[in-house]
Design an enzyme around this catalytic site. Structure first.
Site, short mmCIF file in Angstrom:
data_model
loop_
_atom_site.label_atom_id
_atom_site.label_comp_id
_atom_site.label_asym_id
_atom_site.label_seq_id
_atom_site.Cartn_x
_atom_site.Cartn_y
_atom_site.Cartn_z
N HIS A 249 -7.20 5.15 2.04
CA HIS A 249 -6.52 4.68 0.54
C HIS A 249 -6.77 5.78 -0.43
O HIS A 249 -6.03 6.02 -0.94
CB HIS A 249 -7.04 3.45 0.31
CG HIS A 249 -6.86 2.55 1.16
ND1 HIS A 249 -5.81 1.45 0.82
CD2 HIS A 249 -7.28 1.22 1.89
CE1 HIS A 249 -5.63 0.79 1.86
NE2 HIS A 249 -6.68 0.27 2.58
N LYS B 67 0.28 4.26 4.57
CA LYS B 67 0.15 3.43 3.31
C LYS B 67 1.07 4.33 2.29
O LYS B 67 2.63 4.69 2.13
CB LYS B 67 -1.35 4.07 3.04
CG LYS B 67 -1.70 1.71 3.88
CD LYS B 67 -2.95 1.55 3.54
CE LYS B 67 -3.94 0.30 4.45
NZ LYS B 67 -4.59 0.62 5.70
N ASP C 54 -12.76 7.34 7.03
CA ASP C 54 -11.50 6.92 7.07
C ASP C 54 -10.84 7.36 5.79
O ASP C 54 -11.62 6.38 4.62
CB ASP C 54 -11.77 5.22 7.41
CG ASP C 54 -10.60 4.67 7.00
OD1 ASP C 54 -9.36 5.05 7.08
OD2 ASP C 54 -10.56 3.43 8.12
N HIS D 54 -13.76 -1.80 7.43
CA HIS D 54 -12.88 -2.37 7.56
C HIS D 54 -12.93 -2.24 9.02
O HIS D 54 -13.20 -1.99 9.91
CB HIS D 54 -11.21 -1.21 7.89
CG HIS D 54 -10.24 -1.33 7.76
ND1 HIS D 54 -10.11 -2.49 9.32
CD2 HIS D 54 -9.47 -2.60 7.04
CE1 HIS D 54 -8.56 -2.76 9.12
NE2 HIS D 54 -8.01 -2.28 7.65
N GLU E 69 -15.86 4.59 4.31
CA GLU E 69 -14.07 5.18 3.72
C GLU E 69 -14.34 5.50 2.77
O GLU E 69 -15.38 5.25 2.17
CB GLU E 69 -13.01 3.70 3.60
CG GLU E 69 -13.55 2.31 4.79
CD GLU E 69 -13.14 1.27 4.36
OE1 GLU E 69 -12.29 0.49 3.62
OE2 GLU E 69 -13.49 -0.16 4.96
N SER F 149 -10.91 -0.83 1.38
CA SER F 149 -9.57 -1.17 1.05
C SER F 149 -9.61 -2.71 0.09
O SER F 149 -8.64 -2.75 -0.34
CB SER F 149 -9.04 -1.55 2.58
OG SER F 149 -10.39 -2.35 2.71
N ASN G 236 0.81 -1.15 -0.25
CA ASN G 236 -0.45 -0.25 -0.11
C ASN G 236 1.05 1.31 0.28
O ASN G 236 0.22 2.65 0.29
CB ASN G 236 -1.15 -0.54 1.15
CG ASN G 236 -2.09 -0.83 1.29
OD1 ASN G 236 -2.18 -1.73 -0.07
ND2 ASN G 236 -1.84 -2.22 2.45
C1 LIG Z 1 -5.18 0.10 6.28
C2 LIG Z 1 -6.75 0.27 7.08
C3 LIG Z 1 -6.60 0.80 8.17
C4 LIG Z 1 -6.18 0.59 9.18
O1 LIG Z 1 -4.33 1.56 9.82
P1 LIG Z 1 -3.16 1.25 10.07
O2 LIG Z 1 -2.57 2.13 10.14
O3 LIG Z 1 -2.29 0.26 9.11
O4 LIG Z 1 -3.00 0.10 11.13
C5 LIG Z 1 -7.53 1.44 8.66
N1 LIG Z 1 -8.60 1.77 7.88
C6 LIG Z 1 -8.68 1.30 6.35
C7 LIG Z 1 -9.68 1.42 5.13
C8 LIG Z 1 -7.09 0.61 6.22
O5 LIG Z 1 -7.20 -0.11 5.12
#
Ligand SMILES: *Cc1c(COP(=O)(O)O)cnc(C)c1O
Length: 384
Positions: free
Chosen positions: A209, A240, A206, A134, A177, A181, A48
């Protein structure tokens, strides 16, 4: 009977039988796109780190310099003695980058979601959650004991129905989101904001990505759509596209002060180490600069190249390209055949996606060369 090993072995046997067994692979070396496992070289389509910033010389130098000045660890929770200059700098940079009043950094995106949802919600509140959210959002909602209403993925009619059925006196939070993801598809932000306004709800978005990739200033899809002032709680990860580690919340000054006082994953956990915090700060500076613009344009070109080679319909700027297979066994076989050709594409299975919905999840990076994309497209054409 109650032997722990026996209990674990029984579970593992069932996991094996369902083609869901997972194991860890150790990379001997990695420069981002190219890596080595057990003396074999691979090109990976699994990370990522969409812009390759975890290997950027300036990001690495910032991590080294912060370690020299502040040490390898932060030594305590932020509230005890763990708030260091790099934390403060990161948060002011994040707030400026996202155009918010304030920002707060956590040790991971997972902890961010857990901390926000559990501190903000109680059993009197209602939370509306996209079916494909997620795991960290789901766990945070569950632990908060709020009443959880799940709407079908991106189904705004369903979300509206659930909002209409809920009393206006309770706090209502919509959680989704901006780029999902596993499938890399987009939430309809404009419609979600309309519903938030019509039903007097809050939004937690969120942008894990999307941060670093979307919008004129590359600060996310809400900003790209001109809706950032409608997002009450913006969260993301620093692990990411930002190439470091950790998570963050952007929002009002009051929200961040509240989280400092109430979010248990913030209060009871050692502050993120200076190196990763400084690396994330540097990554934001790069992303906001003309170099960041060039990197995202390069990533777009690679995405367009693969999509056109695979005849995927429509223009789409998502760096996550899912290849739906269905059967777990078949997905593992295809991933193994790709690995024989030195191409690493993960077979994603339950519990990351529903059972019998296994997929290959291809992620692209600005660091991929056009020949590497061609090589993957050719292999997929021949194998699938
Ligand atoms: C990867 C991810 C997270 C978690 O983030 P980390 O920093 O890896 O713990 C949270 N929300 C989504 C949508 C993700 O893809």
């Amino acid at each position: 009977m109650n032997d722990l090993k026996t209990r674990a072995r029984q579970s593992l046997n069932a996991i094996h039988a369902a083609q869901l067994y997972r194991h860890l692979r150790t990379l001997q070396s990695s420069n981002g796109v190219r890596l080595q496992i057990a003396d074999r070289a691979y090109i990976q389509f699994a990370s990522n780190d969409y812009l390759g910033l975890s290997h950027h010389p300036k990001v690495k130098a910032a991590a080294i310099e912060a370690t020299r000045r502040f040490g390898a660890g932060s030594s305590a929770s932020r509230l005890v003695s763990g708030t260091l200059l790099p934390h403060e700098k990161l948060e002011s940079r994040l707030a400026h980058f996202k155009g918010s009043e304030a920002a707060l950094a956590f040790s991971s995106g997972y902890q961010t979601a857990m901390g926000v949802l559990t501190s903000l919600l109680s059993e009197r509140d209602v939370v509306f959650s996209d079916r494909l959210n997620h795991a960290c959002l789901i766990d945070g909602m569950r632990l908060s004991r709020a009443n959880i209403k799940i709407f079908e993925h991106n189904d705004m009619g369903h979300l509206e129905k659930l909002l209409r059925e809920t009393s206006r006196t309770s706090i209502r939070l919509i959680v989704t989101e901006s780029v999902f993801s596993m499938d890399g598809d987009f939430a309809p932000l404009q419609k979600i904001v309309e519903l938030k306004q019509r039903y007097d709800a809050w939004i937690m978005l969120d942008e894990a990505h999307a941060t670093g990739l979307f919008g004129e200033r590359r600060n996310g899809r809400a900003a790209e759509a001109g809706l950032d002032d409608q997002i009450d709680i913006a969260m993301g990860t620093l692990g990411k596209a930002l190439g470091a580690a950790g998570g963050f919340v952007c929002g009002s000054f009051e929200l961040c002060q509240f989280l400092i006082n109430r979010a248990r994953t913030f209060i009871f956990s050692t502050a993120p180490p200076p190196a990763v915090v400084a690396a994330a700060s540097e990554a934001i500076t790069i992303i906001a600069s003309p170099e960041g613009k060039r990197l995202t344009e390069c990533l777009r070109l690679r995405i367009a190249q693969l999509r056109s080679r695979l005849n995927l319909p429509g223009p789409d700027s998502s760096p996550i390209i899912p290849f739906h297979i269905g059967s777990e066994k078949r997905a593992i076989e295809i991933a193994a055949q790709l690995a024989q050709r030195h191409l690493l594409v993960p077979a994603i299975r339950y519990p990351s996606v529903p059972k019998n919905h296994a997929q290959l999840r291809i992620t692209l990076s600005a660091q991929h060369r056009p020949e590497q994309i061609d090589c993957l497209a050719k292999a997929l054409e021949e194998i699938v």
